[in-house]
Design a protein around this motif. Structure first.
Motif, PDB file in Angstrom:
ATOM      1  N   ASN A 149       0.828  -1.201   0.000  1.00  0.00           N
ATOM      2  CA  ASN A 149       0.000   0.000   0.000  1.00  0.00           C
ATOM      3  C   ASN A 149       0.862   1.251   0.000  1.00  0.00           C
ATOM      4  O   ASN A 149       0.617   2.192  -0.756  1.00  0.00           O
ATOM      5  N   ALA A 150       1.875   1.250   0.864  1.00  0.00           N
ATOM      6  CA  ALA A 150       2.732   2.433   0.977  1.00  0.00           C
ATOM      7  C   ALA A 150       3.446   2.696  -0.346  1.00  0.00           C
ATOM      8  O   ALA A 150       3.549   3.846  -0.800  1.00  0.00           O
ATOM      9  N   ALA A 151       3.912   1.615  -0.995  1.00  0.00           N
ATOM     10  CA  ALA A 151       4.652   1.795  -2.247  1.00  0.00           C
ATOM     11  C   ALA A 151       3.736   2.350  -3.337  1.00  0.00           C
ATOM     12  O   ALA A 151       4.123   3.255  -4.085  1.00  0.00           O
ATOM     13  N   ASN A 152       2.501   1.815  -3.412  1.00  0.00           N
ATOM     14  CA  ASN A 152       1.563   2.319  -4.416  1.00  0.00           C
ATOM     15  C   ASN A 152       1.317   3.809  -4.219  1.00  0.00           C
ATOM     16  O   ASN A 152       1.333   4.594  -5.161  1.00  0.00           O
ATOM     17  N   LEU A 153       1.088   4.175  -2.968  1.00  0.00           N
ATOM     18  CA  LEU A 153       0.796   5.571  -2.661  1.00  0.00           C
ATOM     19  C   LEU A 153       2.006   6.444  -3.001  1.00  0.00           C
ATOM     20  O   LEU A 153       1.863   7.563  -3.511  1.00  0.00           O
ATOM     21  N   LEU A 154       3.199   5.900  -2.719  1.00  0.00           N
ATOM     22  CA  LEU A 154       4.442   6.641  -3.000  1.00  0.00           C
ATOM     23  C   LEU A 154       4.538   6.992  -4.482  1.00  0.00           C
ATOM     24  O   LEU A 154       4.782   8.139  -4.858  1.00  0.00           O
ATOM     25  N   ILE A 155       4.299   5.978  -5.323  1.00  0.00           N
ATOM     26  CA  ILE A 155       4.379   6.228  -6.765  1.00  0.00           C
ATOM     27  C   ILE A 155       3.341   7.266  -7.176  1.00  0.00           C
ATOM     28  O   ILE A 155       3.620   8.203  -7.923  1.00  0.00           O
ATOM     29  N   PHE A 156       2.146   7.103  -6.631  1.00  0.00           N
ATOM     30  CA  PHE A 156       1.043   7.994  -7.011  1.00  0.00           C
ATOM     31  C   PHE A 156       1.350   9.436  -6.626  1.00  0.00           C
ATOM     32  O   PHE A 156       1.185  10.364  -7.418  1.00  0.00           O
ATOM     33  N   VAL A 157       1.846   9.637  -5.401  1.00  0.00           N
ATOM     34  CA  VAL A 157       2.072  10.995  -4.915  1.00  0.00           C
ATOM     35  C   VAL A 157       3.277  11.639  -5.614  1.00  0.00           C
ATOM     36  O   VAL A 157       3.243  12.806  -5.967  1.00  0.00           O
ATOM     37  N   THR A 158       4.330  10.839  -5.812  1.00  0.00           N
ATOM     38  CA  THR A 158       5.539  11.420  -6.418  1.00  0.00           C
ATOM     39  C   THR A 158       5.257  11.915  -7.834  1.00  0.00           C
ATOM     40  O   THR A 158       5.925  12.822  -8.319  1.00  0.00           O
ATOM     41  N   ALA A 159       4.286  11.304  -8.510  1.00  0.00           N
ATOM     42  CA  ALA A 159       3.999  11.734  -9.878  1.00  0.00           C
ATOM     43  C   ALA A 159       3.318  13.097  -9.899  1.00  0.00           C
ATOM     44  O   ALA A 159       3.161  13.690 -10.962  1.00  0.00           O
TER      45      ALA A 159
END
Lengths: 115, 775
Positions: A37-47
């Protein structure tokens, strides 16, 4: 919102790692879930976060009007969500099988191959 | 010539086939290869004698500046000549030495491959090519030394030789890379002309150290000398070849080759002359303690290699002339003497010189050859060795640094060598005939021709040293003394070197007469000898095993959390270092934030903390659900409706799955101590903090979007209004296909584990468990 989400994601990662470092195999699985979950959110936010502009082409046009949210990270995260579900279900069933055979929830008791 | 060398490797590979056709005559047939190469080299003599350098260009990897160009000047010519001529004789000798040996084809393969590697080494102009051939000689010599693979000592010696030379090879590689960086070229011919640039370069000292380690290990210089005598476990033709003209001379060749480029500095001169003279004295001193004829010769080889290094270190024109003459003289007499040693071993069944005596009557020809070659080793007129020794003493008197020390050690080495020569030539052949394990007999012609020709050459060049003028001049000018024209003579009149020779003769005879007593005295030193560099090598090898075991136990400990902690700490170190020291940390705090968004983030944080601290499994799963739904809300708020739908669906399924399965597992128990929890908490918080920092610092800079193309073409090309969907099923359809495979595999795995477990389990234990619901 980005700074707040950055802190949130940091806490999610910390929680995931803390759980993965536990000896209980169930906690390891929970940690794994938190991590994906954290990794998915990380990718989403960094974009980059965009409010109220989903990557959709309005009816009758060939391209969206104005800037929309970046669709590529969304596609990648979508794939990742589904894959992590696959991995999770496999892991959960594996844990259950391990418990049935070894009768131990403690990873330290699963170090040997002879059980 | 390149074709000939590369073809030579092919011929080496064909040896087993040739053996099928020619049987025991195969070595003779194969000797034609080096012999024809020697003839070809002889044809080049007019060019070499004129002082020209022959460059045979051959591009290999042009993009990396690696060539297979051969550089033939006086030095390369001399070495190539020694390699091919002695190589041919060694092959002829092998024909009789290993007659009927079942592994003869294997031996021929390896020794021919070694010969070609050695030839490539001395002819290569490119540093990389030279290094490749250098390593090839290490590997092939490993196979040669360990030829008798059923013998533990041979295997150990082969491995030792390999480790020492290949370890040095690693240093050499580093040295070569630095050399090419400093000189701006990989070509030896070009580097030789850039000597000023190299000597003043900041890398000069490190590159010199690396190159010298490479050369010293290969050429068995102190303190790496121990591998050479051990390598005597090899069959005698190998010893004759490797330790007279080839393998161990490779390091010497390299030093001579690099003398124009790197030589002339104080570091170079002092290191080489001191290491050389120490090696000389060590070799000679250790030699007289042995009674095994091959060991005696091996230590005297160490002494000769030391002499050559020392002469290069002195570096005057006189010393370089002495270097070339001594090199040639040593190759000729040492090749002959090793072959004689093989004849003795072959004819009598023992290698111990104290067990032999009076063989002169039985093997007169061998005795004659041995005496001539040994006279050259001893440095007595009128042999070439005498000339070499005179020139050596003359050069030592010219030495710039530490002259007295060098003279003393060189003098000691000289008279001890004289004693060695006397022992090798006189002990077995003169005195009373002794009983040996086998009835002694004269050697077959194949084994005699090689040493006889080499000994004759020693005598011929000694009597008419004028024959060598051209070769010596060409070689010396090639290794850095400019244009030289030499006139060698046997007799330079009464001078200090001659006086030194006379005194060393007297002392040498004295040592020989009292050899048995000297050996007895020296046996007292045995405890010190066992603590030499070889003990260091053994300790290093043992240490390596201990460290390997220790670090395997440390790293491969079977605890997943230890692996995780190590991985994370490394990550923290690397990323943290990059973040704080290589990159200015620009934190971007612009909290444009609505209340409801803060609530969603707060829910996620609360869920994460709750998942960690809840003691009930159901509560932990519920917390996970909260996090999942909050993430879905985030997706909704920030323009990702597809993600939100997927996340909601998946999260619902996940919670159901977890509840169903985890319900059957035991309750959480406290398994770790507070200290462990504290440690884990620290690692986890650090990693989390690092990720937060990383996100805050990257959010400032935006890379150009690669998805602009997809946004613009989704409708025209993909006929879809939902861009994310078009990406998934069209632009990146293969990814989606792969994803489907992953899911299908996971589903099959889950199904298999749920469906078949009860049967498999019961069959194994023969004690069925109470029936369970599969869930």
């Amino acid at each position: 919102m980005e700074p707040l989400l950055a802190i949130t994601i940091g806490i999610l990662f910390a929680a995931a790692i803390y759980m993965m470092l536990r000896r209980s195999i169930v906690k390891l699985v929970i940690g794994l879930m938190l991590l994906s979950n954290a990794a998915n959110l990380l990718i989403f936010v960094t974009a980059g976060l965009v409010r109220g502009a989903p990557p959709l082409v309005p009816e009758g046009l060939t391209a969206p009007e104005g800037a929309v949210a970046d669709p590529l990270p969304q596609a990648l995260v979508l794939t990742a969500i589904v894959i992590s579900f696959g991995v999770l279900s496999f892991a959960v069933v594996l844990v259950r099988r391990a418990w049935e055979i070894v009768r131990a929830d403690d990873l330290d008791k699963m170090k040997d191959t002879d059980t | 010539m390149q074709l000939a060398v590369l073809g030579g490797f092919l011929v080496a590979g064909l040896a087993p086939l040739l053996h099928r056709w020619f049987g025991q005559r195969t070595p003779l047939v194969m000797a034609l290869l080096p012999a024809s190469m020697a003839l070809w080299l002889l044809g080049l003599w007019p060019i070499i004698a004129a002082g020209d350098v022959l460059l045979l260009e051959w591009a290999w990897v042009p993009g990396l500046d690696i060539t297979l160009t051969f550089l033939i000047d006086g030095l390369a010519w001399l070495f190539a000549m020694l390699i091919t001529v002695i190589g041919a004789f060694v092959l002829v000798y092998t024909g009789d030495y290993l007659r009927g040996h079942q592994d003869l084809p294997r031996f021929l393969v390896v020794i021919t491959a070694f010969m070609m590697s050695m030839l490539g080494l001395v002819l290569a102009d490119n540093l990389v090519t030279l290094f490749v051939f250098w390593e090839l000689t290490s590997i092939t010599s490993y196979l040669l030394i360990g030829f008798d693979h059923t013998d533990l000592a041979a295997r150990k010696a082969a491995l030792q030789g390999l480790f020492v030379t290949v370890g040095g090879g690693l240093a050499l590689l580093a040295g070569f890379i630095m050399l090419a960086m400093a000189g701006g070229s990989w070509s030896l011919a070009e580097l030789s002309t850039r000597d000023d640039m190299l000597r003043e370069h900041a890398l000069y000292t490190p590159l010199l150290i690396c190159v010298l380690i490479g050369a010293f290990t290969k050429s068995a210089q102190f303190p790496f000398h121990f591998w050479l005598p051990n390598a005597m476990a090899a069959p005698t033709p190998v010893s004759a070849y490797l330790h007279s003209a080839t393998m161990v001379k490779a390091g010497i060749y390299l030093l001579a080759r690099l003398n124009p480029a790197l030589g002339g500095t104080d570091t170079w001169m002092i290191t080489l002359s001191l290491v050389g003279v120490l090696t000389m004295a060590t070799g000679a001193f250790l030699a007289i303690q042995h009674t095994n004829v091959k060991k005696l010769l091996a230590y005297s080889t160490v002494m000769a290699l030391g002499t050559l290094t020392m002469l290069l270190g002195i570096g005057t024109e006189q010393a370089l002339i002495a270097f070339v003459v001594f090199l040639l003289a040593h190759s000729l007499y040492k090749g002959a003497l090793f072959m004689v040693a093989g004849i003795l071993d072959h004819g009598t069944g023992t290698k111990d010189v104290t067990a032999m005596g009076g063989l002169r009557g039985v093997m007169p020809l061998t005795a004659a050859v041995a005496v001539v070659a040994a006279l050259s080793l001893a440095g007595l007129p009128p042999l070439l060795g005498f000339l070499g020794k005179e020139l050596m003493f003359k050069s030592v008197l010219e030495a710039g640094n530490f002259r007295a020390l060098i003279l003393l050690l060189a003098f000691t080495a000289a008279f001890l060598t004289l004693a060695v020569a006397a022992i090798v030539a006189l002990r077995p052949f003169f005195g009373t005939l002794r009983e040996t394990p086998e009835a002694p007999h004269e050697a077959p012609p194949g084994m005699l021709v090689g040493p006889a020709v080499l000994a004759t050459l020693s005598l011929l060049f000694g009597l008419a040293p004028g024959l060598l003028d051209g070769l010596v001049s060409a070689t010396v000018s090639g290794i850095g003394a400019g244009e030289v024209s030499t006139h060698l003579a046997l007799w330079y009149g009464f001078n200090l070197p001659l006086l030194l020779s006379l005194i060393s003769l007297l002392l040498g005879v004295l040592v020989f007469r009292r050899w048995d007593r000297v050996r007895g005295r020296l046996a007292v030193l045995q405890p010190i000898m066992t603590r030499g560099p070889e003990a260091g090598y053994d300790a290093l090898m043992r240490g390596l095993v201990v460290v390997a075991e220790w670090q395997t136990r440390l790293l491969q400990n079977g605890h997943i959390r230890n692996y995780l902690i190590v991985t994370l700490l490394v990550l923290l170190g690397l990323v943290g270092h990059a973040l704080f020291f290589r990159h200015t940390l620009e934190l971007d705090f612009a909290p444009a934030l609505y209340f409801h968004e803060a609530v969603v983030a707060g829910l996620m944080i609360a869920g994460a903390v709750a998942a960690c601290v809840m003691r009930s499994r159901l509560a932990a799963v519920a917390s996970l659900g909260i996090i999942g739904f909050s993430i879905a809300l985030t997706f909704v708020l920030f323009s990702a409706p597809d993600l939100a739908i997927t996340q909601l669906l998946v999260d619902t399924l996940t919670v159901i799955l977890l509840v169903l399965v985890l319900f059957r597992l035991p309750r959480f128990a406290t398994l770790s101590t507070p200290m462990e929890r504290l440690r884990d908490l620290a690692v986890a918080s650090l990693t989390g903090g690092l990720i937060t920092l990383m996100m805050l610092s990257v959010s400032g800079e935006r890379l150009p979007r690669i998805s602009d193309y997809m946004v613009a073409n989704s409708q025209p090309l993909g006929q879809g209004h939902n861009i994310v969907n078009v990406i998934l099923v069209d632009f990146r359809a293969l990814d989606t296909l792969g994803e489907m495979f992953v899911l299908a595999l996971a589903a099959i795995g889950v199904h298999a584990m749920l469906r078949f477990h009860a049967v498999a389990y019961d069959a194994r234990r023969h004690a069925p468990l109470p029936e369970r619901d599969d869930g």
